[in-house]
Design a protein around this motif. Structure first.
Motif, PDB file in Angstrom:
ATOM      1  N   HIS A 100      42.744  49.714  33.484  1.00  0.00           N
ATOM      2  CA  HIS A 100      42.184  50.540  34.585  1.00  0.00           C
ATOM      3  C   HIS A 100      41.386  51.986  33.569  1.00  0.00           C
ATOM      4  N   GLN A 146      36.279  51.649  40.151  1.00  0.00           N
ATOM      5  CA  GLN A 146      35.638  52.521  41.215  1.00  0.00           C
ATOM      6  C   GLN A 146      34.484  52.655  41.590  1.00  0.00           C
ATOM      7  N   TYR A 167      36.492  60.142  38.386  1.00  0.00           N
ATOM      8  CA  TYR A 167      37.758  60.051  38.877  1.00  0.00           C
ATOM      9  C   TYR A 167      38.113  61.137  39.717  1.00  0.00           C
ATOM     10  N   LEU A 227      33.606  47.044  33.981  1.00  0.00           N
ATOM     11  CA  LEU A 227      34.430  46.169  33.842  1.00  0.00           C
ATOM     12  C   LEU A 227      34.690  45.909  32.507  1.00  0.00           C
ATOM     13  N   LYS A 228      33.737  45.995  31.741  1.00  0.00           N
ATOM     14  CA  LYS A 228      33.911  45.644  30.266  1.00  0.00           C
ATOM     15  C   LYS A 228      33.894  44.130  29.982  1.00  0.00           C
ATOM     16  N   VAL A 229      33.138  43.437  30.727  1.00  0.00           N
ATOM     17  CA  VAL A 229      33.166  41.922  30.565  1.00  0.00           C
ATOM     18  C   VAL A 229      31.500  41.706  30.475  1.00  0.00           C
ATOM     19  N   ILE A 230      31.264  40.442  29.724  1.00  0.00           N
ATOM     20  CA  ILE A 230      29.975  40.052  29.595  1.00  0.00           C
ATOM     21  C   ILE A 230      29.989  38.967  30.736  1.00  0.00           C
ATOM     22  N   LEU A 258      42.300  59.532  36.347  1.00  0.00           N
ATOM     23  CA  LEU A 258      42.611  58.264  37.294  1.00  0.00           C
ATOM     24  C   LEU A 258      43.934  58.604  37.962  1.00  0.00           C
ATOM     25  N   ILE A 315      33.812  44.052  26.159  1.00  0.00           N
ATOM     26  CA  ILE A 315      33.052  45.032  25.579  1.00  0.00           C
ATOM     27  C   ILE A 315      33.927  45.850  24.780  1.00  0.00           C
ATOM     28  N   GLY A 343      37.083  50.144  25.898  1.00  0.00           N
ATOM     29  CA  GLY A 343      35.537  49.637  25.760  1.00  0.00           C
ATOM     30  C   GLY A 343      34.583  50.680  26.477  1.00  0.00           C
ATOM     31  N   ASN A 344      34.697  51.974  26.382  1.00  0.00           N
ATOM     32  CA  ASN A 344      33.949  52.857  26.927  1.00  0.00           C
ATOM     33  C   ASN A 344      32.944  53.346  25.978  1.00  0.00           C
ATOM     34  N   LEU A 345      31.752  52.989  26.187  1.00  0.00           N
ATOM     35  CA  LEU A 345      30.475  53.523  25.224  1.00  0.00           C
ATOM     36  C   LEU A 345      29.262  53.649  25.907  1.00  0.00           C
ATOM     37  N   ASP A 348      31.002  61.139  32.327  1.00  0.00           N
ATOM     38  CA  ASP A 348      30.629  60.720  33.871  1.00  0.00           C
ATOM     39  C   ASP A 348      31.844  59.968  34.246  1.00  0.00           C
ATOM     40  N   LEU A 390      39.971  46.160  29.113  1.00  0.00           N
ATOM     41  CA  LEU A 390      40.202  45.760  30.737  1.00  0.00           C
ATOM     42  C   LEU A 390      41.152  46.348  31.422  1.00  0.00           C
ATOM     43  N   ARG A 449      47.318  47.145  34.898  1.00  0.00           N
ATOM     44  CA  ARG A 449      46.815  46.308  34.734  1.00  0.00           C
ATOM     45  C   ARG A 449      47.646  45.368  33.563  1.00  0.00           C
ATOM     46  N   GLN A 475      44.380  61.441  40.221  1.00  0.00           N
ATOM     47  CA  GLN A 475      43.723  61.009  41.545  1.00  0.00           C
ATOM     48  C   GLN A 475      44.503  60.032  42.233  1.00  0.00           C
ATOM     49  N   LEU A 494      39.791  42.061  38.407  1.00  0.00           N
ATOM     50  CA  LEU A 494      39.589  43.215  37.737  1.00  0.00           C
ATOM     51  C   LEU A 494      38.797  44.239  38.831  1.00  0.00           C
TER      52      LEU A 494
END
Lengths: 321, 321
Positions: A45, B26, A112, B274-277, A84, A277, A308-310, A107, A43, A18, A87, B23
């Motif tokens: 993938h 999966q 993926y 999506l990591k968006v608000i 991913l 995020i 942004g993975n938390l 998770d 943002l 992206r 995959q 965006l």
């Protein structure tokens, strides 16, 4: 490593990765005392820039080797990126993850389609377990940063920064990059050197895990006293990479070191004003841009939000701060 | 209203409004049972699509009229859009806001340099107060949706959706749009009619404020029993617009009505995957995509996240759900 490898990675990624936008908000400019442009790789993938490097590495493999499958170690973002990419390419992936990685990352990796193998970060060697599985199943190891094709993939983010800065009329600025092993930093640094030489890459790291900042000062690869336990799980590495460090030593300005508190504040401000995020490790560069202005040159600063993975509890903690 | 007006608005907005990405994740596809593509207008300047319409309206005014200044009523997103557009054009803006609007929206509007006038939504008429101020200061009223140039500006979002869907290989899909007065819906509908006729616009509204869904069924402008009090503050309007409704009646498929609970879940899922608000009103279309699959046709659905301006407590509530 050269710009041609990054351009080749960008060609292989066309229509797949992206192109993240360049965001800004006046409220952040006011805090920083200069214009702040943010590259939100959260943002991307899988929620982090790591998909860029994973896609680059997997698509650079000979087809027969790739078909046998890949293996990676990761606390979570590289894990999801490799999972991913594998995959999408229809090849098996085994991911070794520490058992204390954020649940959202474990998770996500499983979602993926990867086979996740958990290990005890304190008692087991991921290198040993990984080598055994790789040998038994003839899998190719995809390193998180010390791999030229991974660095080339991360460099595609730098190509976009160079283009987007030019479109915005910015030709001179510090570019702050969340830095663990240095793959994103090195990739962006190489891209900027070739495409936007007035943009200066600089690593941002959390206090206690500032191995790259210290290494840039001393000129050799320094090590952190601790290997884990910090807030910024995505960018806690023992020392700069063998391949990444010489690149970063040649191209980067001084590192900036931020506190966990600054990181939490930056996460809250990213949510409030940019509507994105950021995970702790992904907010280090924004924290540097907002709260370390005296260490930065120029009227504009560019920074990455690298992921942004938390887990939701941590986001709630940042928002409640 | 025609596509040429939207294209002219896009030309005036070039280099000013942000091209938001499309965006996907999966995990959302798995919940929806089909591919979900999300247009996150929360990433637009001021945190909502409203900046598009405001910029279009202000740049369409004759220069001498614009220079005298503009006035708008809004619970917050149109307010911020008009305030920032006026600031960028160097003209004064007065914004009438209900005193119970989210603090984040009132603060945001002030931060863009507008003069904010608060009124009591239950006891005072914003139309009367607004008309008095406008007459006294010779300001031009910028309506939130019943203005052809505002609709044309919102339509630039539809041009992007048409282009991005085409790039993604999607030619047939429902396009779910968070709907208050219907300006975004009408703008997108007109753009899709001209540029991607296989994409079908459909409004998404919260239960109790489903005036457009009921109006599409009856063929005339229906009114909501309540005027305020819902979770989705951004899209609570008494009835469809005079200009927007005929457009939407001609071009839209049936509306989808979501519950506040579905909206809160969609907000949490947007943050997680999506990591968006998303603010509540901005999450209505995603809630429809995720939880109203039986009302949707095709293997792909596109939806807007129309805004992301909300107080942190509400975001924490959604994340804790």
């Amino acid at each position: 490593m050269n710009i041609q490898m990054i351009e080749a990675a960008a060609t292989r990624a066309s229509g797949i990765t992206r192109r993240t936008p360049l965001l800004s908000a006046q409220a952040l400019d006011a805090i920083a005392g200069r214009r702040v442009l943010v590259k939100p790789e959260c943002l991307q993938h899988t929620g982090s820039f790591k998909f860029r490097g994973a896609w680059s590495a997997l698509t650079a493999l000979p087809e027969d080797q790739r078909a046998k499958g890949v293996i990676a170690f990761s606390s979570g973002n590289h894990a999801q990126g490799v999972a991913l990419a594998a995959q999408k390419l229809g090849v098996p992936a085994v991911i070794l993850m520490p058992s204390d990685a954020p649940a959202a990352k474990i998770d996500g990796t499983r979602s993926y389609g990867a086979e996740v193998v958990l290990y005890d970060r304190g008692r087991e060697s991921r290198e040993k377990i990984g080598a055994e599985i790789a040998a038994a199943r003839d899998l190719t190891l995809v390193r998180p940063y010390d791999d030229p094709q991974v660095i080339a993939g991360q460099g595609t983010c730098g190509l976009e920064i160079a283009e987007q800065a030019t479109e915005t009329g910015v030709t001179e600025a510090d570019v702050l990059i969340c830095c663990g092993g240095g793959g994103l930093t090195a990739g962006i640094a190489l891209a900027l050197e070739a495409r936007a030489p007035g943009l200066r890459p600089r690593p941002a790291e959390p206090a206690g895990f500032d191995d790259t900042a210290r290494s840039l000062l001393s000129g050799q690869r320094e090590t952190n006293a601790k290997e884990a336990g910090g807030l910024c799980d995505a960018i806690l590495t023992p020392s700069p990479g063998e391949i990444t460090f010489p690149i970063n030593a040649r191209l980067c300005g001084p590192g900036i070191v931020v506190t966990d508190d600054e990181v939490l504040q930056a996460m809250a401000l990213a949510a409030r004003h940019l509507k994105v995020i950021a995970e702790p490790g992904g907010a280090a560069a924004l924290a540097a841009a907002l709260f370390h202005g005296t260490e930065i040159a120029g009227d504009t600063v560019i920074c990455t939000i690298s992921g942004g993975n938390l887990d939701p509890d941590l986001l709630i903690r940042a928002l409640s701060g």
